[in-house]
Scaffold this motif. Structure first.
Motif, PDB file in Angstrom:
ATOM      1  N   LEU A 128      12.835  -2.180  -8.102  1.00 45.47           N
ATOM      2  CA  LEU A 128      12.928  -1.357  -6.903  1.00 45.47           C
ATOM      3  C   LEU A 128      11.727  -0.427  -6.784  1.00 45.47           C
ATOM      4  O   LEU A 128      11.254   0.150  -7.763  1.00 45.47           O
ATOM      5  N   ILE A 129      11.231  -0.290  -5.563  1.00 48.07           N
ATOM      6  CA  ILE A 129      10.042   0.489  -5.260  1.00 48.07           C
ATOM      7  C   ILE A 129      10.448   1.803  -4.585  1.00 48.07           C
ATOM      8  O   ILE A 129      11.377   1.851  -3.788  1.00 48.07           O
ATOM      9  N   ASP A 130       9.731   2.873  -4.921  1.00 51.02           N
ATOM     10  CA  ASP A 130       9.925   4.149  -4.232  1.00 51.02           C
ATOM     11  C   ASP A 130       9.199   4.051  -2.884  1.00 51.02           C
ATOM     12  O   ASP A 130       7.988   4.228  -2.806  1.00 51.02           O
ATOM     13  N   VAL A 131       9.945   3.754  -1.828  1.00 51.21           N
ATOM     14  CA  VAL A 131       9.315   3.506  -0.529  1.00 51.21           C
ATOM     15  C   VAL A 131       8.730   4.790   0.054  1.00 51.21           C
ATOM     16  O   VAL A 131       7.795   4.742   0.858  1.00 51.21           O
ATOM     17  N   ALA A 132       9.241   5.945  -0.362  1.00 49.86           N
ATOM     18  CA  ALA A 132       8.643   7.208   0.072  1.00 49.86           C
ATOM     19  C   ALA A 132       7.228   7.349  -0.488  1.00 49.86           C
ATOM     20  O   ALA A 132       6.312   7.825   0.199  1.00 49.86           O
ATOM     21  N   ALA A 133       7.026   6.913  -1.742  1.00 48.91           N
ATOM     22  CA  ALA A 133       5.687   6.932  -2.339  1.00 48.91           C
ATOM     23  C   ALA A 133       4.774   5.965  -1.603  1.00 48.91           C
ATOM     24  O   ALA A 133       3.583   6.247  -1.383  1.00 48.91           O
ATOM     25  N   LEU A 134       5.311   4.823  -1.214  1.00 46.88           N
ATOM     26  CA  LEU A 134       4.549   3.862  -0.409  1.00 46.88           C
ATOM     27  C   LEU A 134       4.111   4.493   0.902  1.00 46.88           C
ATOM     28  O   LEU A 134       2.946   4.363   1.319  1.00 46.88           O
ATOM     29  N   ALA A 135       5.026   5.188   1.574  1.00 46.06           N
ATOM     30  CA  ALA A 135       4.697   5.825   2.850  1.00 46.06           C
ATOM     31  C   ALA A 135       3.620   6.887   2.668  1.00 46.06           C
ATOM     32  O   ALA A 135       2.701   6.999   3.489  1.00 46.06           O
ATOM     33  N   LYS A 136       3.718   7.664   1.595  1.00 49.19           N
ATOM     34  CA  LYS A 136       2.723   8.710   1.318  1.00 49.19           C
ATOM     35  C   LYS A 136       1.335   8.107   1.117  1.00 49.19           C
ATOM     36  O   LYS A 136       0.343   8.572   1.700  1.00 49.19           O
ATOM     37  N   LEU A 137       1.260   7.055   0.307  1.00 51.53           N
ATOM     38  CA  LEU A 137      -0.028   6.396   0.071  1.00 51.53           C
ATOM     39  C   LEU A 137      -0.521   5.702   1.336  1.00 51.53           C
ATOM     40  O   LEU A 137      -1.726   5.691   1.622  1.00 51.53           O
ATOM     41  N   GLY A 138       0.400   5.130   2.094  1.00 53.97           N
ATOM     42  CA  GLY A 138       0.014   4.465   3.342  1.00 53.97           C
ATOM     43  C   GLY A 138      -0.545   5.430   4.361  1.00 53.97           C
ATOM     44  O   GLY A 138      -1.476   5.104   5.105  1.00 53.97           O
ATOM     45  N   ALA A 139       0.001   6.641   4.407  1.00 58.04           N
ATOM     46  CA  ALA A 139      -0.497   7.655   5.342  1.00 58.04           C
ATOM     47  C   ALA A 139      -1.915   8.082   4.982  1.00 58.04           C
ATOM     48  O   ALA A 139      -2.709   8.415   5.864  1.00 58.04           O
ATOM     49  N   ALA A 140      -2.238   8.062   3.686  1.00 57.78           N
ATOM     50  CA  ALA A 140      -3.568   8.499   3.234  1.00 57.78           C
ATOM     51  C   ALA A 140      -4.591   7.376   3.236  1.00 57.78           C
ATOM     52  O   ALA A 140      -5.794   7.628   3.113  1.00 57.78           O
ATOM     53  N   ALA A 141      -4.148   6.129   3.378  1.00 53.04           N
ATOM     54  CA  ALA A 141      -5.052   4.974   3.302  1.00 53.04           C
ATOM     55  C   ALA A 141      -5.943   4.880   4.537  1.00 53.04           C
ATOM     56  O   ALA A 141      -5.589   5.348   5.621  1.00 53.04           O
ATOM     57  N   ASP A 142      -7.091   4.255   4.348  1.00 55.19           N
ATOM     58  CA  ASP A 142      -8.029   4.014   5.452  1.00 55.19           C
ATOM     59  C   ASP A 142      -7.733   2.639   6.053  1.00 55.19           C
ATOM     60  O   ASP A 142      -7.906   1.623   5.389  1.00 55.19           O
ATOM     61  N   PRO A 143      -7.288   2.579   7.299  1.00 54.41           N
ATOM     62  CA  PRO A 143      -6.955   1.286   7.907  1.00 54.41           C
ATOM     63  C   PRO A 143      -8.127   0.316   7.928  1.00 54.41           C
ATOM     64  O   PRO A 143      -7.925  -0.908   7.989  1.00 54.41           O
ATOM     65  N   ALA A 144      -9.354   0.839   7.875  1.00 52.09           N
ATOM     66  CA  ALA A 144     -10.526  -0.037   7.921  1.00 52.09           C
ATOM     67  C   ALA A 144     -10.699  -0.830   6.626  1.00 52.09           C
ATOM     68  O   ALA A 144     -11.260  -1.935   6.635  1.00 52.09           O
ATOM     69  N   SER A 145     -10.227  -0.286   5.515  1.00 53.68           N
ATOM     70  CA  SER A 145     -10.419  -0.959   4.227  1.00 53.68           C
ATOM     71  C   SER A 145      -9.111  -1.420   3.593  1.00 53.68           C
ATOM     72  O   SER A 145      -9.108  -2.357   2.796  1.00 53.68           O
ATOM     73  N   ALA A 146      -8.007  -0.772   3.924  1.00 57.73           N
ATOM     74  CA  ALA A 146      -6.712  -1.123   3.315  1.00 57.73           C
ATOM     75  C   ALA A 146      -5.954  -2.090   4.213  1.00 57.73           C
ATOM     76  O   ALA A 146      -4.893  -1.773   4.759  1.00 57.73           O
ATOM     77  N   LYS A 147      -6.505  -3.263   4.385  1.00 61.88           N
ATOM     78  CA  LYS A 147      -5.882  -4.256   5.256  1.00 61.88           C
ATOM     79  C   LYS A 147      -4.592  -4.798   4.622  1.00 61.88           C
ATOM     80  O   LYS A 147      -4.496  -4.923   3.403  1.00 61.88           O
ATOM     81  N   PRO A 148      -3.597  -5.142   5.434  1.00 67.85           N
ATOM     82  CA  PRO A 148      -2.358  -5.697   4.897  1.00 67.85           C
ATOM     83  C   PRO A 148      -2.514  -7.169   4.529  1.00 67.85           C
ATOM     84  O   PRO A 148      -2.059  -8.076   5.232  1.00 67.85           O
ATOM     85  N   ARG A 149      -3.182  -7.418   3.400  1.00 71.18           N
ATOM     86  CA  ARG A 149      -3.401  -8.774   2.912  1.00 71.18           C
ATOM     87  C   ARG A 149      -2.668  -8.937   1.578  1.00 71.18           C
ATOM     88  O   ARG A 149      -2.719  -8.050   0.725  1.00 71.18           O
ATOM     89  N   PRO A 150      -2.006 -10.061   1.354  1.00 71.01           N
ATOM     90  CA  PRO A 150      -1.293 -10.268   0.090  1.00 71.01           C
ATOM     91  C   PRO A 150      -2.231 -10.165  -1.117  1.00 71.01           C
ATOM     92  O   PRO A 150      -3.366 -10.650  -1.078  1.00 71.01           O
ATOM     93  N   LEU A 151      -1.758  -9.513  -2.160  1.00 71.80           N
ATOM     94  CA  LEU A 151      -2.497  -9.401  -3.415  1.00 71.80           C
ATOM     95  C   LEU A 151      -1.809 -10.312  -4.431  1.00 71.80           C
ATOM     96  O   LEU A 151      -0.796  -9.951  -5.029  1.00 71.80           O
ATOM     97  N   TYR A 152      -2.354 -11.511  -4.585  1.00 72.15           N
ATOM     98  CA  TYR A 152      -1.813 -12.477  -5.535  1.00 72.15           C
ATOM     99  C   TYR A 152      -2.729 -12.510  -6.753  1.00 72.15           C
ATOM    100  O   TYR A 152      -3.935 -12.710  -6.628  1.00 72.15           O
ATOM    101  N   LEU A 153      -2.151 -12.347  -7.934  1.00 72.05           N
ATOM    102  CA  LEU A 153      -2.954 -12.351  -9.153  1.00 72.05           C
ATOM    103  C   LEU A 153      -2.877 -13.675  -9.900  1.00 72.05           C
ATOM    104  O   LEU A 153      -3.554 -13.861 -10.900  1.00 72.05           O
ATOM    105  N   ARG A 154      -2.047 -14.594  -9.393  1.00 67.62           N
ATOM    106  CA  ARG A 154      -1.991 -15.946  -9.949  1.00 67.62           C
ATOM    107  C   ARG A 154      -1.403 -16.865  -8.887  1.00 67.62           C
ATOM    108  O   ARG A 154      -0.928 -16.406  -7.840  1.00 67.62           O
ATOM    109  N   GLY A 155      -1.447 -18.166  -9.147  1.00 71.81           N
ATOM    110  CA  GLY A 155      -0.917 -19.125  -8.193  1.00 71.81           C
ATOM    111  C   GLY A 155       0.601 -19.087  -8.132  1.00 71.81           C
ATOM    112  O   GLY A 155       1.253 -18.543  -9.021  1.00 71.81           O
ATOM    113  N   PRO A 156       1.188 -19.655  -7.078  1.00 76.21           N
ATOM    114  CA  PRO A 156       2.640 -19.660  -6.935  1.00 76.21           C
ATOM    115  C   PRO A 156       3.314 -20.506  -7.999  1.00 76.21           C
ATOM    116  O   PRO A 156       2.748 -21.467  -8.504  1.00 76.21           O
TER     117      PRO A 156
END
Length: 219
Positions: free
Chosen positions: A178-206
């Protein structure tokens, strides 16, 4: 800024409406589903908006966890965030699941470095270390458990996440994703939309692989 944050990166499916100026959660909804994120996500979004007494028209930014985590869950969340952003004409930002977990851990013991480890199954963990201010010390990686133990032996700081007990053998198992979605919102509010694109971060294949024996040859 009113932020709608959504997380479907693990077993949980959650939404929160957050006021970044007040630093306050206005409404939230979600559940630990395991599966069925696509079917329930918008239900939770609607419930969070209702709890906040807000509508989608009030949302000024959408934040979403982009992984690492469940391949299916990440795709569901990212697709929903992109669709909402397009429909509302508002920016969407992606935030690493590891960064969100680190933010929550930092709040428990301020002033300490943080190591986040997520159980990636197959005797592997997703890991990333952060300094006391929340800045990443290295890129996120998928490591074999034994390699992670060697790499982070004697880590001076907080260790957390569903794979923490795999990296630090003296820690009790805590398999919660489970994720602290409030922490997600806080970080999302501070993120730069120009660089923090909503792209999946996969560290290995499916884990799921196509069955070649059932493939139909093209004419």
């Amino acid at each position: 800024m009113i932020v709608l944050a959504i997380d479907t990166s693990g077993s949980g499916c959650s939404a929160v409406v957050y006021d970044s100026e007040a630093g306050a959660v206005l409404g939230r909804s979600g559940a630990d589903l395991g599966k069925g994120h696509a079917e329930r996500l918008m239900e939770f979004v609607d419930a969070a908006l209702a709890a906040a007494d807000r509508s989608l028209g009030d949302i000024e930014r959408i934040a979403v966890t982009v992984g690492p985590g469940s391949f299916t869950g990440i795709r569901v969340g990212v697709a929903a965030a992109r669709g909402l952003a397009l429909a509302l004409g508002k920016p969407a930002v992606g935030v690493s699941t590891l960064a969100v977990l680190a933010e929550g851990l930092r709040a428990t013991e301020p002033g300490k470095a943080v190591l986040v480890a997520i159980d990636a199954k197959r005797d592997e963990v997703y890991v990333q270390a952060f300094d006391a201010a929340g800045h990443s010390l290295a890129d996120a990686e998928a490591l074999a458990v034994e390699r992670a133990r060697e790499r982070f032996a004697g880590f001076d700081g907080i260790i957390g996440g569903s794979g923490a007990h795999l990296v630090a053998a003296d820690m009790p198992a805590n398999p919660s994703e489970l994720i602290d979605v409030a922490a997600l919102a806080k970080l999302g509010a501070a993120a730069d939309p120009a660089s923090a694109k909503p792209r999946p971060l996969y560290l290995r294949g499916p884990d799921a692989k196509p069955q070649a024996g059932f493939a139909i040859a093209r004419a």
